[in-house]
Design a protein around this motif. Structure first.
Motif, mmCIF file in Angstrom:
data_model
loop_
_atom_site.group_PDB
_atom_site.id
_atom_site.type_symbol
_atom_site.label_atom_id
_atom_site.label_comp_id
_atom_site.label_asym_id
_atom_site.label_seq_id
_atom_site.Cartn_x
_atom_site.Cartn_y
_atom_site.Cartn_z
ATOM 1 N N SER A 65 -34.688 59.302 39.632
ATOM 2 C CA SER A 65 -34.079 59.437 38.309
ATOM 3 C C SER A 65 -34.729 58.504 37.301
ATOM 4 O O SER A 65 -34.926 58.868 36.136
ATOM 5 C CB SER A 65 -32.580 59.144 38.392
ATOM 6 N N GLN A 67 -34.730 66.260 33.436
ATOM 7 C CA GLN A 67 -34.181 64.968 33.840
ATOM 8 C C GLN A 67 -32.716 65.019 34.278
ATOM 9 O O GLN A 67 -32.373 64.433 35.306
ATOM 10 C CB GLN A 67 -34.360 63.977 32.697
ATOM 11 N N LEU A 107 -31.344 63.944 38.054
ATOM 12 C CA LEU A 107 -30.290 62.942 38.237
ATOM 13 C C LEU A 107 -29.153 63.510 39.086
ATOM 14 O O LEU A 107 -28.662 62.836 39.998
ATOM 15 C CB LEU A 107 -29.751 62.462 36.891
ATOM 16 N N ASN A 141 -30.356 63.788 42.640
ATOM 17 C CA ASN A 141 -30.459 62.442 43.208
ATOM 18 C C ASN A 141 -29.087 61.883 43.560
ATOM 19 O O ASN A 141 -28.902 61.289 44.629
ATOM 20 C CB ASN A 141 -31.178 61.539 42.215
#
Length: 82
Positions: free
Chosen positions: A40, A51, A55, A58
């Motif tokens: 991230s 992005q 995230l 993740n």
């Protein structure tokens, strides 16, 4: 009552060895969190267009090695060429 007793116990321990051990433990936990969030952080650093999805991947599957590696590869593949 238990909180007050714990606080009194912690204040009574004032040797350098205990303080060093607590500091080392805190530092190692910070490193673990940074490694866990590395995909991230990389995606944010290189302004990856996906992005938020990286995230989410993740955070949801980063605890598995496969999910963490997938997020890392995804973050590294989307780097903008300069």
């Amino acid at each position: 009552m238990q909180t007050a007793m714990l606080l009194a116990y912690l204040l009574a321990i004032d040797d350098g060895e205990t303080t060093f051990a607590l500091g080392r433990r805190l530092a190692s936990q910070i490193v673990i969190v940074l490694v866990y969030l590395a995909p991230s952080i990389i995606a944010q650093r290189y302004q990856h267009p996906r992005q938020p999805a990286i995230l989410m991947l993740n955070m949801a599957l980063g605890w598995t090695i496969v999910g963490w590696v997938a997020a890392l590869i995804w973050a590294l593949n989307g780097r903008r060429q300069e």
